[in-house]
Design a protein around this motif. Structure first.
Motif, short mmCIF file in Angstrom:
data_model
loop_
_atom_site.label_atom_id
_atom_site.label_comp_id
_atom_site.label_asym_id
_atom_site.label_seq_id
_atom_site.Cartn_x
_atom_site.Cartn_y
_atom_site.Cartn_z
N ILE A 145 2.67 7.27 14.85
CA ILE A 145 2.49 8.29 13.74
C ILE A 145 3.87 8.44 13.13
CG2 ILE A 145 2.14 10.88 13.07
CD1 ILE A 145 -0.40 10.49 15.25
N TRP A 146 4.69 8.33 14.10
CA TRP A 146 6.24 8.75 13.54
C TRP A 146 6.62 7.42 12.37
CZ3 TRP A 146 10.07 11.68 12.62
CH2 TRP A 146 11.45 11.35 12.47
N SER A 147 6.00 6.19 13.08
CA SER A 147 6.14 5.01 11.97
C SER A 147 5.71 5.22 10.73
CB SER A 147 5.75 3.81 12.81
OG SER A 147 6.36 3.29 13.99
N ALA A 148 4.39 5.75 10.75
CA ALA A 148 3.96 6.29 9.47
C ALA A 148 4.50 7.36 8.60
CB ALA A 148 2.32 6.49 9.84
N LYS A 149 5.14 8.16 9.33
CA LYS A 149 5.83 8.94 8.60
C LYS A 149 7.18 8.70 7.78
CE LYS A 149 7.52 13.77 9.12
NZ LYS A 149 6.82 14.43 8.04
N ARG A 150 7.71 7.45 8.63
CA ARG A 150 8.93 7.16 8.28
C ARG A 150 8.74 5.84 7.52
NH1 ARG A 150 12.49 10.66 8.73
NH2 ARG A 150 14.19 8.96 8.80
N LYS A 151 7.57 5.47 6.86
CA LYS A 151 7.28 4.21 6.17
C LYS A 151 8.12 4.52 4.88
CE LYS A 151 3.90 1.42 3.69
NZ LYS A 151 2.38 1.34 3.70
N ALA A 198 5.67 9.20 2.26
CA ALA A 198 4.88 9.41 3.50
C ALA A 198 5.68 10.30 4.30
CB ALA A 198 4.65 8.03 4.24
N GLY A 199 6.80 10.43 4.36
CA GLY A 199 7.67 11.46 5.20
C GLY A 199 7.34 12.75 4.77
N ASN A 200 7.29 12.84 3.55
CA ASN A 200 6.62 14.38 3.14
C ASN A 200 5.34 14.81 3.26
OD1 ASN A 200 9.39 15.27 2.26
ND2 ASN A 200 9.16 14.02 0.41
N TYR A 201 4.56 13.63 3.01
CA TYR A 201 3.20 13.79 3.12
C TYR A 201 2.39 13.83 4.44
CZ TYR A 201 -1.07 13.28 0.20
OH TYR A 201 -2.17 13.38 -0.56
N ILE A 202 3.17 13.43 5.39
CA ILE A 202 2.48 13.48 7.01
C ILE A 202 3.14 14.58 7.60
CG2 ILE A 202 2.29 12.19 8.93
CD1 ILE A 202 2.37 9.85 7.37
N ASP A 203 2.40 15.51 7.96
CA ASP A 203 3.02 16.97 8.56
C ASP A 203 3.70 16.49 9.78
OD1 ASP A 203 2.06 18.39 6.34
OD2 ASP A 203 0.21 18.70 7.08
N VAL A 204 4.73 17.29 10.19
CA VAL A 204 5.58 16.93 11.25
C VAL A 204 4.60 17.47 12.74
CG1 VAL A 204 6.56 19.19 11.36
CG2 VAL A 204 7.76 17.64 12.61
N GLN A 205 3.72 18.35 12.65
CA GLN A 205 2.83 18.81 13.45
C GLN A 205 1.97 17.62 14.11
OE1 GLN A 205 3.20 20.25 10.48
NE2 GLN A 205 4.24 22.39 11.33
N LEU A 206 1.57 16.66 12.97
CA LEU A 206 0.73 15.68 13.27
C LEU A 206 1.50 14.55 14.32
CD1 LEU A 206 -0.93 14.76 10.05
CD2 LEU A 206 -1.92 15.82 11.90
N SER A 265 0.86 -1.26 0.07
CA SER A 265 -0.02 -0.08 -0.05
C SER A 265 0.81 1.23 -0.17
CB SER A 265 -0.97 0.02 1.23
OG SER A 265 -1.59 1.11 1.29
N ASP A 266 0.55 2.24 -1.10
CA ASP A 266 1.14 3.26 -0.90
C ASP A 266 0.19 4.53 -0.95
OD1 ASP A 266 0.26 3.25 -3.44
OD2 ASP A 266 2.31 3.63 -4.26
N ASP A 267 -0.90 4.28 -0.20
CA ASP A 267 -2.14 5.35 -0.10
C ASP A 267 -1.97 6.54 1.00
OD1 ASP A 267 -4.25 6.72 0.08
OD2 ASP A 267 -5.59 4.96 -0.29
N ASN A 268 -0.82 7.34 0.66
CA ASN A 268 -0.29 8.27 1.70
C ASN A 268 -1.73 9.07 2.21
OD1 ASN A 268 2.22 7.42 1.59
ND2 ASN A 268 2.87 8.50 -0.25
N GLU A 269 -2.60 9.49 1.54
CA GLU A 269 -3.90 10.31 1.65
C GLU A 269 -4.36 9.64 2.87
OE1 GLU A 269 -6.36 13.39 2.39
OE2 GLU A 269 -4.44 13.33 1.16
N TYR A 270 -4.68 8.34 2.63
CA TYR A 270 -5.49 7.42 3.54
C TYR A 270 -4.57 7.47 5.00
CZ TYR A 270 -7.51 3.23 5.84
OH TYR A 270 -7.82 2.33 6.58
N MET A 271 -3.35 7.42 5.02
CA MET A 271 -2.43 6.84 6.05
C MET A 271 -2.40 8.35 6.63
SD MET A 271 1.22 5.12 6.29
CE MET A 271 2.11 5.92 5.03
#
Length: 138
Positions: free
Chosen positions: A63-69, A73-81, A38-44
């Motif tokens: 959430i860090w694990s998701a960001k580091r997938k 994903a690292g670019n997609y998932i904002d650090v504030q999350l 899966s590479d559905d970054n919007e969903y994640m």
């Protein structure tokens, strides 16, 4: 026609989910992080937003694990999350966790702080931003 998973979870949980759903949201994110197909970054990202809004500090490492997938994903998932419980509370939690992942994340947060990624950061501002992002009436 493929079902939009992001739309489905927003329809089911809403953008501000009830605390009773936290375990199922965590399970969905864990599955997504571990699913190499899966590479559905919007969903994640949306799952991360739901956990951010629920505000439990212990979810920061998930959430860090998701960001580091992967790179995207690292670019997609904002650090504030990573800071649903607040920036200072999250940093305290990571210091006390004292694992390699926690130390890595803490360094990343501190670097992001120095880069002004947390200027005007509040949970309320982040939630307002995502309400606009998903075109949800406030």
């Amino acid at each position: 026609m493929e079902i939009d998973r992001t739309e489905e979870i927003l329809k089911f949980y809403g953008l501000e989910p009830d605390q009773k759903h936290i375990e199922s949201i965590r399970s969905l994110l864990i599955y997504e992080v571990n699913n190499r197909n899966s590479d559905d970054n919007e969903y994640m990202k949306t799952l991360c937003i739901l956990l951010f809004i629920l505000g439990h500090v212990e979810d920061t490492l998930l959430i860090w694990s998701a960001k580091r997938k992967n790179f995207d994903a690292g670019n997609y998932i904002d650090v504030q999350l990573l800071c649903g419980a607040g920036l200072e509370e999250t940093k305290r939690h990571l210091k006390s966790a004292n694992t390699l992942h926690a130390i890595d994340q803490l360094k990343y947060l501190e670097k992001s702080e120095r880069s002004n990624d947390f200027v005007n950061f509040t949970r309320e501002n982040v939630i307002k931003f995502y309400k606009r992002y998903y075109a949800i009436n406030q």
